[in-house]
Design a protein around this motif. Structure first.
Motif, short mmCIF file in Angstrom:
data_model
loop_
_atom_site.label_atom_id
_atom_site.label_comp_id
_atom_site.label_asym_id
_atom_site.label_seq_id
_atom_site.Cartn_x
_atom_site.Cartn_y
_atom_site.Cartn_z
N THR A 35 0.83 -1.22 0.00
CA THR A 35 0.00 0.00 0.00
C THR A 35 0.86 1.26 0.00
O THR A 35 0.34 2.35 -0.24
N GLY A 36 2.13 1.13 0.32
CA GLY A 36 3.01 2.30 0.35
C GLY A 36 3.56 2.62 -1.03
O GLY A 36 3.40 1.84 -1.97
N ILE A 72 2.88 -3.29 8.61
CA ILE A 72 2.09 -4.51 8.44
C ILE A 72 0.93 -4.11 7.51
O ILE A 72 0.70 -2.92 7.27
N VAL A 165 -6.94 8.06 11.58
CA VAL A 165 -5.91 9.02 11.18
C VAL A 165 -6.21 9.56 9.77
O VAL A 165 -6.42 8.79 8.84
N1 LIG Z 1 -4.48 5.14 9.23
C1 LIG Z 1 -5.17 4.81 10.33
O1 LIG Z 1 -6.24 5.39 10.61
C2 LIG Z 1 -4.65 3.76 11.25
C3 LIG Z 1 -5.39 3.47 12.41
C4 LIG Z 1 -4.92 2.49 13.27
C5 LIG Z 1 -3.73 1.84 13.00
N2 LIG Z 1 -3.05 2.11 11.86
C6 LIG Z 1 -1.78 1.39 11.61
O2 LIG Z 1 -0.76 2.32 11.37
C7 LIG Z 1 0.22 1.76 10.48
C8 LIG Z 1 0.41 2.69 9.30
O3 LIG Z 1 -0.83 2.76 8.60
P1 LIG Z 1 -1.08 3.73 7.39
O4 LIG Z 1 -2.42 4.32 7.58
O5 LIG Z 1 0.10 4.61 7.19
O6 LIG Z 1 -1.20 2.69 6.19
P2 LIG Z 1 -0.25 2.40 4.95
O7 LIG Z 1 -0.86 1.23 4.28
O8 LIG Z 1 -0.04 3.63 4.16
O9 LIG Z 1 1.11 2.02 5.66
C9 LIG Z 1 1.58 0.71 5.85
C10 LIG Z 1 2.92 0.63 5.17
O10 LIG Z 1 3.51 -0.62 5.49
C11 LIG Z 1 3.92 -1.26 4.30
N3 LIG Z 1 3.82 -2.69 4.57
C12 LIG Z 1 2.71 -3.46 4.63
N4 LIG Z 1 3.03 -4.72 4.97
C13 LIG Z 1 4.36 -4.73 5.16
C14 LIG Z 1 5.29 -5.72 5.56
N5 LIG Z 1 4.89 -6.96 5.82
N6 LIG Z 1 6.59 -5.40 5.67
C15 LIG Z 1 7.00 -4.12 5.39
N7 LIG Z 1 6.18 -3.15 5.01
C16 LIG Z 1 4.88 -3.45 4.90
C17 LIG Z 1 3.00 -0.75 3.22
O11 LIG Z 1 3.56 -0.86 1.92
C18 LIG Z 1 2.82 0.69 3.65
O12 LIG Z 1 3.85 1.50 3.15
C19 LIG Z 1 -0.32 0.40 10.08
O13 LIG Z 1 0.30 -0.58 10.86
C20 LIG Z 1 -1.80 0.50 10.39
O14 LIG Z 1 -2.39 -0.73 10.64
C21 LIG Z 1 -3.48 3.06 10.99
#
Ligand SMILES: NC(=O)c1ccc[n+]([C@@H]2O[C@H](COP(=O)([O-])OP(=O)(O)OC[C@H]3O[C@@H](n4cnc5c(N)ncnc54)[C@H](O)[C@@H]3O)[C@@H](O)[C@H]2O)c1
Length: 308
Positions: A35-36, A72, A165
């Protein structure tokens, strides 16, 4: 100080990375780029070390003083579609935990407010999670493992339960992006926004800049444990749409459909006392200012995400 950010090319991770670089940290990022997107790191690309890979390969990055673990799969529907991701998240987290013990570094990791599903608001850290979702199981297991590593091997950690977020740079998350981004995108494209149910579900919307501030405070704190990262105020989807409409100065077409999701999170609303008392964290960004900043960013994109 050397820092590692797993998932650093993602929405929140790229903001943490940018701030760490600004603060003078030497930063390494590991990201599987699902997703990044590397373009999220464009402004600092020549100032960081980047490795494409899973969080379990963290030791390839050398020694750090602090690890921020965001990497994750980041959204509940992904785990419903593929429940083996629960095992993957836990397995990779164990590599991160072992890395932090071996290198004696502090661990700050993302957890989630969805862990409170089934409890009435406000949500505080003493509530024992009732597991209602595969994603929540992964999150709760990670929290318990961090505590176990702390008891067994002296790991220093903070697990941050992010609420909902929002902010700029969410476009690579597409349909998994926050409601605020999705409303803005629909508005910019003049397309219909689909809402599950009647729009009365509530979210505690916290700006990504506040989430970054919480991460920095946690990394410097002597506290161990789990902390909420929210604002202590929640808005319904209907309220949120109205706010975006006011900031955009433009109506957005909406369509309500029956909610197809079982065990859907109805309301999240943070009790902010523990994170204020222990970490000194309180959210600062006014929601209307945050929406305006996100809107300005998304207006500047060459291509606004067209989802559903
Ligand atoms: N955005 C929110 O509202 C929210 C709320 C609660 C928790 N979170 C947590 O915060 C963290 C960041 O979320 P975000 O909103 O930036 O989402 P995001 O999907 O943009 O970020 C996750 C990043 O991790 C990378 N990734 C996924 N699986 C991976 C792996 N196995 N190894 C290495 N990299 C991996 C993805 O490519 C991505 O860049 C996540 O763990 C998410 O579950 C987010």
């Amino acid at each position: 100080m050397n820092a590692i950010v797993t998932g650093g090319a993602g929405f929140i991770g790229s903001h943490i990375t940018e701030r760490l670089v600004k603060e003078g940290y030497s930063v390494s990022v590991i990201d599987a780029l699902n997703t990044g997107d590397k373009k999220n790191l464009n402004s600092i690309a020549n100032k960081i070390k980047f490795l494409k890979g899973n969080s379990s390969s963290i030791s390839k990055l050398g020694k750090a003083d602090v690890v921020f673990h965001e990497g994750i799969y980041s959204s509940s529907p992904m785990y419903r579609n593929n429940n083996a991701l629960v095992g993957k998240a836990i397995f990779e987290f164990i590599s991160v935990l072992n890395y932090c013990v071996k290198n004696k570094c502090k661990l700050v990791f993302a957890s989630s407010s969805s862990i409170y599903n089934g409890y009435p608001p406000p949500h505080n850290e003493e509530m024992v999670p009732k597991i209602k979702d595969f994603y929540t199981e992964a999150r709760y297991s990670m929290e318990r493992l961090a505590e176990l590593f702390s008891q067994m091997y002296g790991l220093e950690y903070c697990g941050l339960r992010y609420f909902s977020v929002y902010g700029d740079r969410e476009e690579s998350k597409k349909e998994f992006a926050n409601m605020v981004s999705q409303i803005i995108w629909k508005g910019l494209l003049d397309k219909e926004l689909v809402i599950y149910g009647d729009g009365t579900q509530r979210r505690d919307l916290v700006n990504v800049a506040d989430v970054v501030a919480a991460n920095l405070l946690a990394s410097k704190s002597k506290e161990n444990g789990i902390f909420n990262v929210g604002t202590g105020v929640s808005y319904s989807f209907n309220d949120t749409i109205e706010k975006v409409v006011n900031v955009m100065g433009k109506k957005i077409k909406t369509k309500n459909i029956e909610n197809p999701l079982k065990n859907y999170v109805d309301v999240v609303h943070a009790d902010t006392k523990k994170s204020l008392d222990k970490l000194g964290f309180s959210a600062k960004i006014n929601i209307d200012d945050g929406i305006k900043e996100a809107l300005d960013y998304y207006k500047g994109l060459k291509k606004v995400p067209d989802i559903f």
